[in-house]
Design an enzyme around this catalytic site. Structure first.
Site, PDB file in Angstrom:
ATOM      1  N   ASP A 297     109.179  32.715  63.547  1.00 40.71           N
ATOM      2  CA  ASP A 297     107.912  31.984  63.579  1.00 40.71           C
ATOM      3  C   ASP A 297     107.428  31.685  62.163  1.00 40.71           C
ATOM      4  OD1 ASP A 297     105.642  30.695  64.549  1.00 40.71           O
ATOM      5  OD2 ASP A 297     104.512  32.539  64.837  1.00 40.71           O
ATOM      6  N   HIS A 606      94.443  38.678  75.444  1.00 48.25           N
ATOM      7  CA  HIS A 606      93.722  39.923  75.712  1.00 48.25           C
ATOM      8  C   HIS A 606      94.153  41.085  74.832  1.00 48.25           C
ATOM      9  CE1 HIS A 606      91.404  38.440  79.098  1.00 48.25           C
ATOM     10  NE2 HIS A 606      92.480  37.802  79.499  1.00 48.25           N
TER      11      HIS A 606
END
Length: 681
Positions: A297, A606
């Site tokens: 990434d 979350h």
């Protein structure tokens, strides 16, 4: 097309901006984020006070750089809303809500943010999270045109600011984590009609007509096009009007794990590259790839700065960038040739750069090849993320909002793409932070942040401003000798751009991640920043999300001037609630299934290991005690308007129930740690 088709903002205004206005995302086309204004100085900055503030109606991350045109401030907020204010009085002039559907949030990797607008003629332009490009009348805020720039059936988003040039509005998109193919598109500023589109990764062989894409084909293997390939241009762009070259930063691969994306390797052009495009036509000019065969990434979408530097006694037209991979690059912007590079942060995935700027990889970092976990420095959040840098030509320094944080890449065995959620080929469940105090303490101690003052000619650090943790705000430099930045502790501060000494601060009551601006109205210089804690770090990093301190979101526009006397309302007190989970009744097999599903679908919003940051912490949720309530929200989608979709298309009720039992288990583990800590005080 003409440089400026109608009265108002055009190329000459952006190029020759005197500092009174802020007309483009980086102020001018070179994106230096340096202002010639000098009324506020190290000697009088202590007199800086709040002139006015305005509360936002979106309690999510605020990342936008406002524009200022003739005494009016224009900005975007979370959920892609737009607002205009009188820059002196703070009066709200108009607001526009594109009504992005709440379910779009599941497509966003990193919060429902928006980074700003472009201006051309008498119009403003911005992208929406659901993939539209909208033109507004600048005076009224009324929509002039809107065009859908993406296939909305796919997990594309727009969070970045468009750029305006040659009568064109250029916009990219995001979604590489989910599984899409990246591109940028130019639209006619007057009509919204598409003029050109530039793809950043090739389609399947036989479908690529352009030579640059045919060249890229040879650097990919397997059936990458079925997974999208990635390469989204979700943030950085810069423009050289003399060369008529648009520079774009290209993002990560889709999926991250190259073993699945391009089995057999290859450089995978044009991932993790700077690409120069002929701005009028959209033709390829050159590229420089920073991370060939990227698998971590490591995007090149971070802020790009253009400058003219004296290197080895000769003037050079350069492009500068501090991308995620930890190396600072200086590139000849006329031809893409590598000039120099060096690590600006701790790096263990590579041993350095060779003479051509190609990384000398650490073989152990290739988890895609070894099949073994690798803890990389920097990690997926990058040594520098989207937060804008600034360049001071007087000091000849680039100021980098750097972060020093590792990430454990666990290759996922037998990975298959899924319809919703992250498609990375990395096992988020396996890499979740364990409920072990020693492991957590070590991770927190190793995770910090700083402003790094970087000499791009000497390729070395001059000084730094240390911070407790990462995810500190973007930068602004001024001719007054000042550097402005907000940070994750909830402070907005001014520093000496010469040595980094803090000269002034203001308690913003919330984390500040957006970059400040400065402008002048009448005889007064103002400094403004959009404050509001958010983004992927507070959303997804769990126990590390509050490393700079417990920070909440109170979204406001803050505007300062010398002698400002305005006050903020008192900050609400923090609520520290002890964990009180219901009885643990899930079987080990059920909890293990829930852990795996939570890692696939829930972590990004979350929090790692069910430890919430920006959104409500599920360990404290009353729904943990109630099967029906949990199913109503997670299965049926009762909170879809808030961004929480129903997952009935993707998981059975039994699978959704297993996630509840995992969250309960996590709450019990953390309560045990809390109780032990209290017992030893």
């Amino acid at each position: 097309m003409a440089a400026n088709a109608e009265p108002g903002v055009g190329a000459q205004q952006i190029i020759a901006a005197d500092g009174s206005n802020w007309l483009s995302y980086g102020r001018t086309y070179d994106e230096q984020r340096h202002s010639p204004l000098a009324q506020i100085t190290p000697e009088n900055v202590g007199q800086l006070g709040l002139a006015w503030s305005a509360d936002m109606d979106t309690a999510r991350g605020q990342e936008a750089t406002p524009l200022v045109i003739d005494g009016k401030i224009y900005l975007t907020t979370a959920w892609s809303k737009a607002k205009a204010y009188d820059a002196v009085s703070g009066k709200l002039l108009w607001e526009f809500d594109p009504k992005v559907p709440g379910e779009t949030a599941v497509k966003a990797c990193c919060d429902v943010v928006n980074r700003g607008m472009a201006a051309w003629g008498d119009k403003l332009y911005f992208g929406t999270l659901d993939g539209r490009l909208i033109a507004l009348d600048r005076n009224t805020g009324k929509q002039v045109w809107s065009t859908v720039t993406v296939d909305q059936s796919k997990p594309y988003t727009i969070t970045g600011a468009p750029r305006a040039m040659n009568g064109l509005i250029v916009i990219g998109n995001g979604g590489a984590e989910m599984g899409v193919r990246g591109y940028v598109t130019a639209y006619d500023a007057q009509t919204g009609k598409q003029v050109w589109r530039f793809y950043t990764v090739p389609d399947m062989p036989g479908k690529n007509d352009e030579e640059y894409l045919k060249k890229a084909e040879t650097t990919w293997k397997g059936e990458w096009w079925k997974l999208g390939g990635g390469g989204t241009v979700w943030d950085a762009m810069a423009y050289d009007p003399e060369l008529d070259l648009l520079y774009i930063g290209v993002g990560n691969g889709s999926p991250w794990n190259q073993a699945y994306r391009s089995p057999g390797g290859g450089d995978n052009l044009y991932l993790s590259s700077i690409v120069a495009i002929k701005a009028k036509t959209g033709e390829y000019a050159w590229h420089f790839q920073q991370t060939p065969g990227e698998t971590w990434d490591f995007t090149a979408t971070q802020h790009i700065i253009l400058a003219d530097l004296q290197i080895d006694g000769k003037p050079r037209k350069v492009l500068m960038q501090a991308p995620k991979n930890g190396f600072f690059y200086v590139i000849d912007r006329t031809n893409g040739k590598f000039i120099s590079g060096n690590a600006y942060a701790p790096v263990n995935w590579a041993k350095g750069l060779d003479a051509n700027g190609r990384p000398i990889e650490n073989p152990e970092a290739r988890y895609d090849l070894t099949g073994k976990p690798f803890i990389s420095m920097p990690g997926a959040a990058g040594a520098h993320s989207w937060h804008p840098m600034a360049y001071d030509p007087a000091q000849r320094l680039v100021y980098i909002p750097a972060q020093f944080a590792a990430y454990p890449y666990f290759p996922e065995k037998d990975w298959k793409p899924q319809a919703v959620g992250f498609n990375t080929g990395v096992d988020s469940a396996a890499s979740a932070m364990p409920a072990i105090k020693e492991a957590r303490d070590a991770a927190r101690a190793a995770t910090t942040g700083a402003v790094v003052a970087w000499d791009p000619v000497a390729q070395k650090e001059r000084w730094r401003i240390p911070f407790k943790g990462p995810w500190n705000g973007g930068m602004l430099a001024t001719a007054g000798g000042l550097l402005f930045q907000g940070n994750a502790t909830g402070t907005f501060a001014a520093y000496s751009s010469k040595d980094g000494k803090q000269l002034w601060s203001f308690p913003a009551q919330t984390g500040v991640v957006a970059a400040p601006i400065t402008f002048k109205v009448g005889n007064d210089q103002y400094v403004a920043v959009l404050a509001g804690w958010g983004g992927v770090w507070p959303l997804a990093t769990g126990i590390l999300s509050d490393i700079s301190g417990p920070t909440r979101n109170i979204s406001r526009l803050l505007v300062f001037k010398l002698g400002g006397k305005a006050k903020l309302p008192d900050a609400p007190p923090f609520e520290e609630r002890p964990l009180n989970p219901p009885p643990l009744v899930g079987t080990p097999a059920t909890i293990a299934q829930g852990a795996n599903l939570y890692g696939k679908y829930c972590t990004v919003c979350h929090g790692d290991a069910a430890i919430g940051g920006l959104l409500p912490d599920l360990r404290h949720s009353a729904m943990n005690t109630d099967y029906t309530a949990w199913q109503t929200v997670v299965h049926d989608g009762a909170l879809v308007d808030n961004g929480m979709i129903g997952w009935s298309k993707y998981m059975t009720k039994e699978q959704i129930e297993s996630i509840r039992h995992y969250v309960i288990k996590r709450a019990h583990e953390d309560k045990a740690l809390e109780d032990k800590a209290l017992a030893t005080r």
